[in-house]
Design a protein around this motif. Structure first.
Motif, PDB file in Angstrom:
ATOM      1  N   HIS B 296       0.893  -1.377   0.052  1.00 60.79           N
ATOM      2  CA  HIS B 296      -0.169   0.040  -0.001  1.00 60.79           C
ATOM      3  C   HIS B 296       0.935   1.249   0.125  1.00 60.79           C
ATOM      4  O   HIS B 296       0.502   2.116  -0.384  1.00 60.79           O
ATOM      5  CB  HIS B 296      -0.717   0.045   1.154  1.00 60.79           C
ATOM      6  N   ASN B 336      -1.844   3.643  -1.124  1.00 64.85           N
ATOM      7  CA  ASN B 336      -2.782   4.284  -0.074  1.00 64.85           C
ATOM      8  C   ASN B 336      -2.087   4.283   1.264  1.00 64.85           C
ATOM      9  O   ASN B 336      -2.158   3.524   2.101  1.00 64.85           O
ATOM     10  CB  ASN B 336      -4.095   3.485   0.156  1.00 64.85           C
ATOM     11  N   ASP B 338      -2.528   5.882   3.996  1.00 62.67           N
ATOM     12  CA  ASP B 338      -3.205   5.712   5.172  1.00 62.67           C
ATOM     13  C   ASP B 338      -3.409   4.446   5.590  1.00 62.67           C
ATOM     14  O   ASP B 338      -3.327   3.924   6.775  1.00 62.67           O
ATOM     15  CB  ASP B 338      -4.696   6.695   5.080  1.00 62.67           C
ATOM     16  N   GLN B 339      -4.019   3.709   4.606  1.00 61.77           N
ATOM     17  CA  GLN B 339      -4.285   2.137   4.662  1.00 61.77           C
ATOM     18  C   GLN B 339      -2.612   1.424   5.211  1.00 61.77           C
ATOM     19  O   GLN B 339      -3.137   0.593   6.138  1.00 61.77           O
ATOM     20  CB  GLN B 339      -4.699   1.540   3.552  1.00 61.77           C
TER      21      GLN B 339
END
Lengths: 313, 510
Positions: B296, B336, B338-339
């Motif tokens: 990610h 991502n 944040d993920q």
């Protein structure tokens, strides 16, 4: 024992020390020729099989003693990666490296002697300052960069010289010179810069001596004074340094051979290191070390020729 | 010495003097029409096809030797020295019918005895062949008649045909093998060219073999392969017209090359797959959540664009996009940060994690990719300490020794998917593989793939294995780069062979 013979014998221990150091150094570096041959596809069992077949699993001491034994018979072994006798590989490349180093030396002396002498004779003139500044620049430019610049300029943009490669002297002297010109310039100019300062300093030093004044007052011409007296003395330190620099040039060709695609000792040595081909690396290092030692001997002998006061019993 | 002569004036003088003295034609002048000049980044170690495993050697050897079968442009295996072949239903007995009237360079006619002698040579420990393992499944080789040879395998091995198509499957003449001929410096094969002159580390000059078995080929009379390590020199030589073709153009040089109307840029999707590999035996990386977080955290599109060239193709599985076995699945862990941070916190590394990122020194692109990855990981609280290591060190300490947390590497193409995947599913292998991945289900699938000859079945099996690897984040695939080669505009039919990256000059004209 005559001096020359004694010095020649002294080469043997030097070479042995170098050989042993090279051998040990390559044992410490991780990776062997089998690892590199098999690369990313290597399976552990395949690796150990190949190591066994190449004899890499035998103890260090055994391999070292074997190598020494062969060395005594001027046999440097058969390269594992190239599958050819190392002596043959070296013999193909030695002339290239010697040619480049000698041509570079010729460039260095060809520039340094006239410029240095002229600068000394007109110390602190515009010419002298230009020579000093020029040599400063020459010392600062990395050899490989100058090499690439020369190449892009005189072989690609304005194709006066060949882009890559080498032609043997025996086959075609004109082509040989054309192939050597740019590498020799790239390598020689840095040395020229260093030597120019040395020549200038040495000549300047001698020019201030009493005997020069005496010679001049006897009515001798400037050229005679310079040639008969000044240069004779001034050239001794220059010769020493130039001799040592030839040794550096041998090392410098490693970089230059890579840039100009010259098939010399330097490229062989690099390939040998990348391939972890111990015998090639040892052979190449040994050759370079031997040449270096012989060069020192030659410099010593040249002293005697240049200055009758120096003799060796 | 009246006027000022600085060293620079001396240079100009020397250049002019030497040029005048030697007075040759300008070096950049076009080579004669019947000589094709090709600049390759390096030279072969040996010309003995069974004594080497180096791509550079096979790039030259392809012109000297032929194999029983060879890949076509799509990677399909097509007849070469073997006209046809059959496989027994159990997959163990392979019978090859040889082409009649094929001549070796020294005049001998190819027969089944040559095939037998060649494979026996590679299996002989005295040959010390690095590629013996590829032929290890052979049990017997029989000469049925002069043009028929029967090879029996000890176990079912679907990749066998692909092994024969690689360069080390080159067929050598039996009479010279018996005489222990030195193929390393004096190659004799059935190939389209013979060696006229070889100056190690400088060039090799190939001459058309007039008795070649394909009528009308090769079309070139002479191929001069120059070994040019400096990429800038290669490009300069192409633009100056000194080289008819060069093997690779770095993508940063592309605009300059494309701007020249005399040259053409050939674009070819490689069969490489570049990956960011985690070491599963490290405590933090054993946790699949951490590995997913890394996936990610890395903007793979950006890494590809900056380090490997904008046209590189992203892949979500451990297979290059050109492979018939590639499976196109959506990105399971899209970029991502944040993920990534959430997953790291969940795994207990919310306060940070420090990893060692080893990068192989000879590959500038991987080093640049590593620096980008380092910055991207930094944004999610993972400190990646980059360490650039020499190739031999990488192979022995990173790849074989597993002394790393993360590394970036490219896996080269294989004609058979087993070549790429075998290492990740071989239970007999200790240690299992460089990422220390161990999934019995995947191992079973890879083994099944090796034993299955039906191509459709194999595709299904490998698709399942690849999906499972992605789910587990066995490694983080980055993508497949594009190779750019350059030729003069007049050059036709210059190509690099699928997956095995060798050059085929048989149809080339200039």
């Amino acid at each position: 024992m005559p001096f020359v013979l004694r010095r020649l014998l002294a080469v043997v221990p030097t070479v042995l020390v170098v050989a042993t150091a090279t051998f040990l150094a390559l044992q410490v570096v991780p990776g062997d020729v089998a690892t590199i041959m098999l690369g990313v596809d290597a399976r552990p069992d395949e690796l150990s099989r190949l190591r066994r077949e190449l004899g890499l699993d035998r103890p260090l001491v055994v391999r070292y003693v074997e190598w020494l034994g062969r060395l005594a018979r001027v046999d440097l072994g058969t390269s594992v990666a190239y599958r050819e006798p190392v002596t043959r590989l070296l013999a193909q490349r030695l002339p290239v490296t010697v040619s480049v180093a000698m041509a570079a030396m010729a460039v260095a002396l060809g520039v340094a002697l006239p410029v240095g002498i002229a600068a000394a004779r007109r110390a602190w003139s515009a010419l002298d300052l230009a020579a000093l500044a020029g040599s400063q620049v020459g010392l600062a430019i990395p050899t490989f960069w100058l090499g690439i610049l020369l190449l892009l300029g005189f072989a690609a943009a304005w194709p006066v010289f060949p882009l890559q490669g080498y032609a043997a002297l025996a086959r075609d002297p004109a082509q040989w010179l054309r192939h050597l010109a740019l590498p020799a310039l790239a390598l020689g100019l840095e040395r020229a810069a260093a030597l120019t300062r040395l020549v200038r300093a040495a000549v300047l030093d001698e020019l201030r001596r009493d005997y020069v004044r005496t010679a001049r007052s006897k009515g001798l011409g400037e050229v005679t004074v310079l040639r008969r007296h000044v240069l004779r003395n001034a050239l001794i330190p220059v010769l020493t340094v130039a001799g040592l620099q030839l040794g550096f040039l041998l090392g410098g060709t490693i970089v230059i051979e890579q840039v100009f695609g010259l098939p010399g000792l330097g490229r062989l040595l690099l390939q040998g290191i990348y391939a972890r081909d111990l015998l090639i690396v040892q052979g190449a290092v040994l050759t370079i070390a031997t040449m270096f030692t012989l060069l020192n001997l030659a410099v010593d002998l040249l002293y005697a020729a240049a200055d009758p006061r120096i003799t060796y019993d | 010495m009246r006027r000022a002569h600085g060293p620079l004036a001396a240079v100009a003088l020397a250049v002019v003097v030497v040029a005048a003295l030697t007075g040759g034609a300008p070096a950049g002048a076009q080579a004669p029409r019947d000589r094709f000049v090709f600049a390759l980044s390096g030279g072969p170690d040996t010309l003995d096809p069974q004594a080497t495993a180096a791509t550079l050697a096979f790039q030259v050897n392809k012109s000297l030797y032929d194999t029983l079968v060879e890949p076509d442009d799509e990677g399909k295996l097509v007849p070469a020295l073997a006209e046809s072949w059959t496989v027994s239903p159990d997959g163990l007995v392979w019978t090859f019918r040889l082409r009649a009237g094929v001549k070796f360079h020294h005049g001998k006619t190819l027969d089944a005895g040559d095939v037998k002698a060649t494979f026996e040579r590679i299996l002989d420990p005295a040959t010390r062949s690095p590629k013996r393992g590829d032929f290890g499944s052979i049990r017997t080789i029989e000469v049925v008649d002069p043009l028929t040879v029967r090879i029996t395998l000890a176990e079912r091995f679907a990749p066998f045909l692909a092994a024969l198509a690689h360069g080390w499957g080159a067929i050598l003449p039996a009479d010279l093998i018996a005489r222990r001929h030195d193929f390393g410096t004096r190659p004799v094969g059935t190939g389209p060219f013979t060696v006229a002159e070889w100056q190690r580390d400088a060039f090799i000059r190939l001459q058309r073999f007039d008795g070649y078995w394909i009528k009308g080929q090769p079309r070139l009379r002479e191929v001069l392969i120059r070994f040019v390590p400096e990429s800038a020199v290669k490009v300069a030589g192409l633009l100056a017209g000194e080289f008819d073709a060069i093997d690779a153009i770095q993508f940063l040089d592309l605009p300059r090359v494309r701007a020249n109307p005399n040259v053409r840029v050939l674009r070819q999707v490689t069969s490489l797959i570049n990956v960011l590999a985690p070491n599963h035996s490290r405590p933090a990386l054993r946790d699949v959540r951490v590995r997913r977080a890394l996936w990610h955290a890395v903007d793979r599109q950006q890494v590809l664009k900056t380090a490997y060239g904008g046209e590189s193709l992203v892949s979500n599985v451990f297979m290059d996009v050109t492979s018939p076995y590639y499976v196109d699945i959506p990105d399971p862990y899209p970029y991502n940060p944040d993920q990534a941070r959430r997953l790291l916190a969940e795994a207990g590394y919310g306060s940070g994690l420090t990893l060692d990122l080893a990068l192989p020194q000879p590959y500038q692109a991987h080093i640049e990719a590593g620096q980008l990855v380092q910055a991207m990981l930094g944004r999610v609280g993972v400190v990646a300490r980059t360490r650039v290591v020499e190739w031999g060190f990488w192979l022995s300490r990173i790849y074989a020794g597993g002394e790393y947390d993360l590394t970036i590497i490219g896996h080269t193409g294989k004609l058979d998917p087993d070549g790429r995947l075998a290492g990740f599913g071989d239970p007999s292998r200790v240690p299992p593989n460089y990422v220390r991945y161990d999934n019995p289900r995947v191992a079973d699938l890879i083994l099944a793939g090796r034993l299955t000859t039906n191509p459709d079945h194999r595709k299904r099996i490998y698709a399942e294995a690849l999906k499972k690897m992605t789910e587990d984040v066995m490694l983080i695939p980055l993508g497949t780069p594009v190779l750019y080669m350059g030729t003069q505009r007049s050059v036709r039919d210059f190509r690099q062979l699928y997956a095995i990256d060798t050059f085929d000059f048989r149809k080339t004209t200039k």
